[in-house]
Design an enzyme around this catalytic site. Structure first.
Site, mmCIF file in Angstrom:
data_model
loop_
_atom_site.group_PDB
_atom_site.id
_atom_site.type_symbol
_atom_site.label_atom_id
_atom_site.label_comp_id
_atom_site.label_asym_id
_atom_site.label_seq_id
_atom_site.Cartn_x
_atom_site.Cartn_y
_atom_site.Cartn_z
ATOM 1 N N LYS A 13 -36.920 24.489 -12.567
ATOM 2 C CA LYS A 13 -37.482 24.122 -13.879
ATOM 3 C C LYS A 13 -38.308 22.842 -13.782
ATOM 4 C CE LYS A 13 -33.430 23.675 -15.797
ATOM 5 N NZ LYS A 13 -32.553 24.019 -14.665
ATOM 6 N N ARG A 88 -29.975 23.427 -24.163
ATOM 7 C CA ARG A 88 -29.041 23.928 -23.173
ATOM 8 C C ARG A 88 -27.844 24.592 -23.832
ATOM 9 N NH1 ARG A 88 -30.106 20.646 -18.769
ATOM 10 N NH2 ARG A 88 -29.002 21.216 -16.883
ATOM 11 N N ARG A 127 -32.115 19.250 -1.767
ATOM 12 C CA ARG A 127 -32.977 18.557 -2.725
ATOM 13 C C ARG A 127 -32.903 17.047 -2.521
ATOM 14 N NH1 ARG A 127 -32.751 19.519 -9.003
ATOM 15 N NH2 ARG A 127 -30.528 19.167 -8.721
ATOM 16 N N ARG A 160 -28.942 13.617 -5.363
ATOM 17 C CA ARG A 160 -28.335 13.346 -6.672
ATOM 18 C C ARG A 160 -26.818 13.445 -6.604
ATOM 19 N NH1 ARG A 160 -31.660 16.905 -10.980
ATOM 20 N NH2 ARG A 160 -29.529 17.382 -11.638
ATOM 21 N N ARG A 171 -21.599 23.349 -12.480
ATOM 22 C CA ARG A 171 -22.824 23.395 -13.292
ATOM 23 C C ARG A 171 -23.263 24.841 -13.513
ATOM 24 N NH1 ARG A 171 -26.448 19.523 -9.865
ATOM 25 N NH2 ARG A 171 -28.148 20.308 -11.143
HETATM 26 P P1 AP5 Z 1 -35.743 21.665 -9.273
HETATM 27 O O1 AP5 Z 1 -37.140 21.880 -9.733
HETATM 28 O O2 AP5 Z 1 -35.253 20.284 -9.079
HETATM 29 O O3 AP5 Z 1 -34.753 22.535 -10.165
HETATM 30 P P2 AP5 Z 1 -34.244 22.336 -11.654
HETATM 31 O O4 AP5 Z 1 -34.194 23.696 -12.270
HETATM 32 O O5 AP5 Z 1 -34.995 21.284 -12.366
HETATM 33 O O6 AP5 Z 1 -32.765 21.885 -11.316
HETATM 34 P P3 AP5 Z 1 -31.891 20.695 -11.923
HETATM 35 O O7 AP5 Z 1 -30.721 20.507 -10.988
HETATM 36 O O8 AP5 Z 1 -32.707 19.514 -12.242
HETATM 37 O O9 AP5 Z 1 -31.376 21.381 -13.185
HETATM 38 P P4 AP5 Z 1 -30.182 21.023 -13.989
HETATM 39 O O10 AP5 Z 1 -30.444 21.923 -15.120
HETATM 40 O O11 AP5 Z 1 -28.869 21.189 -13.381
HETATM 41 O O12 AP5 Z 1 -30.277 19.426 -14.113
HETATM 42 P P5 AP5 Z 1 -30.783 18.461 -15.240
HETATM 43 O O13 AP5 Z 1 -31.405 17.304 -14.618
HETATM 44 O O14 AP5 Z 1 -31.537 19.217 -16.270
HETATM 45 O O15 AP5 Z 1 -35.559 22.488 -7.903
HETATM 46 C C1 AP5 Z 1 -34.340 22.491 -7.192
HETATM 47 C C2 AP5 Z 1 -34.589 22.358 -5.684
HETATM 48 O O16 AP5 Z 1 -35.233 23.531 -5.200
HETATM 49 C C3 AP5 Z 1 -35.518 21.197 -5.304
HETATM 50 O O17 AP5 Z 1 -35.132 20.676 -4.068
HETATM 51 C C4 AP5 Z 1 -36.917 21.852 -5.203
HETATM 52 O O18 AP5 Z 1 -37.780 21.148 -4.349
HETATM 53 C C5 AP5 Z 1 -36.551 23.230 -4.657
HETATM 54 N N1 AP5 Z 1 -37.432 24.287 -5.128
HETATM 55 C C6 AP5 Z 1 -38.046 24.398 -6.353
HETATM 56 N N2 AP5 Z 1 -38.754 25.546 -6.443
HETATM 57 C C7 AP5 Z 1 -38.561 26.187 -5.250
HETATM 58 C C8 AP5 Z 1 -39.022 27.448 -4.742
HETATM 59 N N3 AP5 Z 1 -39.798 28.277 -5.470
HETATM 60 N N4 AP5 Z 1 -38.621 27.790 -3.479
HETATM 61 C C9 AP5 Z 1 -37.822 26.965 -2.752
HETATM 62 N N5 AP5 Z 1 -37.371 25.773 -3.177
HETATM 63 C C10 AP5 Z 1 -37.733 25.385 -4.416
HETATM 64 O O19 AP5 Z 1 -29.400 18.015 -15.884
HETATM 65 C C11 AP5 Z 1 -28.448 17.278 -15.160
HETATM 66 C C12 AP5 Z 1 -27.236 17.018 -16.028
HETATM 67 O O20 AP5 Z 1 -27.630 16.238 -17.192
HETATM 68 C C13 AP5 Z 1 -26.551 18.254 -16.621
HETATM 69 O O21 AP5 Z 1 -25.629 18.819 -15.716
HETATM 70 C C14 AP5 Z 1 -25.911 17.657 -17.880
HETATM 71 O O22 AP5 Z 1 -24.738 16.958 -17.559
HETATM 72 C C15 AP5 Z 1 -26.943 16.648 -18.350
HETATM 73 N N6 AP5 Z 1 -27.901 17.231 -19.307
HETATM 74 C C16 AP5 Z 1 -29.256 17.356 -19.147
HETATM 75 N N7 AP5 Z 1 -29.823 17.946 -20.210
HETATM 76 C C17 AP5 Z 1 -28.807 18.227 -21.073
HETATM 77 C C18 AP5 Z 1 -28.737 18.862 -22.340
HETATM 78 N N8 AP5 Z 1 -29.839 19.344 -22.949
HETATM 79 N N9 AP5 Z 1 -27.523 18.975 -22.931
HETATM 80 C C19 AP5 Z 1 -26.412 18.493 -22.362
HETATM 81 N N10 AP5 Z 1 -26.391 17.900 -21.145
HETATM 82 C C20 AP5 Z 1 -27.580 17.766 -20.511
HETATM 83 MG MG MG Z 2 -34.561 19.293 -12.993
#
Ligand code: AP5
Ligand code: MG
Length: 213
Positions: A13, A88, A127, A160, A171
């Site tokens: 994402k 989410r 990552r 991270r 997660r």
């Molecule tokens: P990346 O692009 O980093 O993936 P992502 O979908 O953004 O994954 P996140 O881990 O950031 O998502 P998340 O939803 O768990 O975390 P968030 O920060 O939102 O890609 C992943 C990896 O794959 C990278 O290394 C990338 O280079 C690689 N990659 C990408 N595309 C690729 C491809 N096509 N092929 C191969 N490799 C590829 O949230 C973190 C925490 O914050 C949550 O757990 C929660 O506690 C809190 N939080 C955040 N938002 C909320 C909310 N709205 N409500 C409640 N809690 C929240």
């Molecule tokens: Mg992300």
């Protein structure tokens, strides 16, 4: 143009949202990035968010919604934005929907980046993230030019805290229980688009621009 990115943790994402933001000149709004910036700066919000994030749990809706609505009320969001990691939960989506409706507005596209759970754990361990500017790399698939250093801002890259295997598994479980229902929510609104997230990130982006135009 107002876009919501859907997909499991690690689906890509953030990677895609950054490219969308650049191409369409709209801000990339990631609640995860906002929380991580607060943790890094040692704010009260950061301390509270960290206690949930480290366990792979969601930060409570009330707090998250407040942060998000504040952010999208800023001037640079006037012409649209790409939301990454929000909403989410169904209650978060309902609040956003109600706020937009009040302004005679709506989400134009909800893009679901599909990646099976098996691929996710493997991706996360590789990552590396920049906590300063939010850029994301993968040591094999999307490496930085200089190992351990962010291409965009020169800061040090880190693994991270919530990318440990046990936390990633939690997660994913939380995702299936609380976030996956949003696919149906946006499908019913007629704005859901699905893309295959297992292919190269450039090909994922090509599929997305094919949808956005
Ligand atoms: P990346 O692009 O980093 O993936 P992502 O979908 O953004 O994954 P996140 O881990 O950031 O998502 P998340 O939803 O768990 O975390 P968030 O920060 O939102 O890609 C992943 C990896 O794959 C990278 O290394 C990338 O280079 C690689 N990659 C990408 N595309 C690729 C491809 N096509 N092929 C191969 N490799 C590829 O949230 C973190 C925490 O914050 C949550 O757990 C929660 O506690 C809190 N939080 C955040 N938002 C909320 C909310 N709205 N409500 C409640 N809690 C929240
Ligand atoms: Mg992300």
């Amino acid at each position: 143009m107002k876009i919501v990115m859907l997909g499991a943790p690690g689906a890509g994402k953030g990677t895609q949202a950054k490219m969308i933001a650049e191409k369409y000149s709209i801000p990339h709004v990631s609640t995860g990035d906002i929380f991580r910036a607060n943790i890094k700066n040692g704010t009260e919000l950061g301390k509270e968010a960290k206690s949930y994030m480290d366990k792979g749990e969601l930060v409570p809706d009330e707090l998250t919604v407040r942060i998000l609505l504040d952010r999208v009320a800023q001037d640079d969001c006037k012409n649209g934005y790409v939301l990454d990691g929000f909403p989410r939960t169904i209650p978060q989506a309902e609040v956003l929907d109600a706020e937009l409706t009040k302004m005679g507005d709506k989400i134009d596209f909800a893009i679901n980046v599909e990646v099976p759970d098996e691929n996710i754990v493997r991706r996360m361990s590789g990552r590396r993230a920049c906590l300063k500017c939010g850029a994301t790399y993968h040591i094999v698939h999307i490496p930085p030019v200089k190992e351990g250093i962010c291409d965009k801002c020169g800061s040090e890259l880190v693994l991270r805290d919530d990318d440990k295997e046990e936390t990633v598994k939690n997660r994913l479980a939380v995702y299936h229980e609380q976030t996956q229902p949003l696919i149906d929510f946006y499908d019913k609104k007629g704005v859901l688009k699905e893309v295959d997230g297992t292919v190269d990130s450039k090909d994922v982006f090509a599929a997305i621009t094919g949808i956005l135009g």
